[in-house]
Design an enzyme around this catalytic site. Sequence first.
Site, short mmCIF file in Angstrom:
data_model
loop_
_atom_site.label_atom_id
_atom_site.label_comp_id
_atom_site.label_asym_id
_atom_site.label_seq_id
_atom_site.Cartn_x
_atom_site.Cartn_y
_atom_site.Cartn_z
N HIS A 253 0.81 -1.22 0.00
CA HIS A 253 0.00 0.00 0.00
C HIS A 253 0.85 1.28 0.00
O HIS A 253 0.79 2.08 -0.92
CB HIS A 253 -0.91 0.02 1.23
CG HIS A 253 -1.75 -1.21 1.40
ND1 HIS A 253 -2.82 -1.52 0.58
CD2 HIS A 253 -1.67 -2.22 2.31
CE1 HIS A 253 -3.38 -2.65 0.98
NE2 HIS A 253 -2.70 -3.11 2.02
O1 RIB Z 1 -5.02 -0.20 4.66
C1 RIB Z 1 -3.63 -0.12 4.50
C2 RIB Z 1 -3.06 0.95 5.38
O2 RIB Z 1 -3.29 0.61 6.74
C3 RIB Z 1 -1.52 1.08 5.23
O3 RIB Z 1 -1.16 2.43 5.43
C4 RIB Z 1 -1.00 0.22 6.35
O4 RIB Z 1 0.25 0.71 6.87
C5 RIB Z 1 -2.06 0.40 7.40
O5 RIB Z 1 -1.74 1.56 8.12
#
Ligand code: RIB
Length: 319
Positions: A253
């Site tokens: 992500h």
């Molecule tokens: O949903 C993914 C996000 O949530 C990313 O930023 C991961 O680090 C968690 O914080």
Amino acid sequence: MRPDPGPADNGRVSHSTLIIDCDPGVDDGVALLLAFASPALDILGVTTVAGNVAAALTARNARIIRQIAGRDEVPVFAGCQRPMIRVPVEAGHFHGESGLGDMALPDVSDEPGPHAVDFLVATLQDHPPGTVDIVVTGPFTNLAMAMVMEPAIIGRIRRIVVMGGARLEGGNITASAEYNIFADPHAAHVVFASGAPVIVHGLDSTHQVRATENRIAAIEALGNPRAAAAASLLRFSRKIEHEIVRGLDAPLHDPCPIAWLIAPELFETAPCQITVETASPLTLGHTAVEFRDAQDSPHRWVTTANGQGVFDLITERLA
Ligand code: RIB
Ligand code: CA
């Protein structure tokens, strides 16, 4: 009329003067390693926030990644210790007790300095309007609180580039919400309603960027400390994805907003209007992404990501 918040420089490698606000977190860690290794990014500071793990740990973890990256000249500022209104919700099960998976943790010392929110406000006031980007890869608490403390900073931000939200992909912390928004939906509302340009890497695009075995092995083969750290964080993600989600290749992500600033041609975006559910117990943190009549909206939804291109960029920069 605000300048279009799309990629600068017509898709060539863009330059960005920025602050990275994050909650390290294994994927935040990879995002920081990519950013610290990218000359196109002039990082004014890293601000951290409670999210995946507690605020003291996310600040410590940012300093650990900074040390591994050899970038100790970049200041790290600890920030908000809880969301604006809702009760805190962490995601330690995805990030390990330390927040950095099962990586061996070097000792790092705390550093005195202003609160992250004060640093955000002061930096945006001290730089000419439209010159500083803000990347957010955790709950939006710090940025929202800065906007509440000093609304004049809103018009001074060049672009806000976030990892958060979901549309086609549903949720990853509840059936209808992605973690960063769910963890502080009121902060997300403040940021989206501010009128500032926001480029949003939601699960719809980050799920197109998967940590396959080959991609991790290519990073591991680089054989230097920052590549080894990235590989350790990615391997932990794979392990957890397999155990909890019964999936195989973990989505990556948080490096996506960083990769977009460096190589925007790896992504496609569409104008939209994003609103956040802040009241319903069932759908709290849901992002409603509306593409209709959105031409004048300052929001952009990232619709596609070139997963191999993102990993090639990470491998190239960590070499
Ligand atoms: O949903 C993914 C996000 O949530 C990313 O930023 C991961 O680090 C968690 O914080
Ligand atoms: Ca994060």
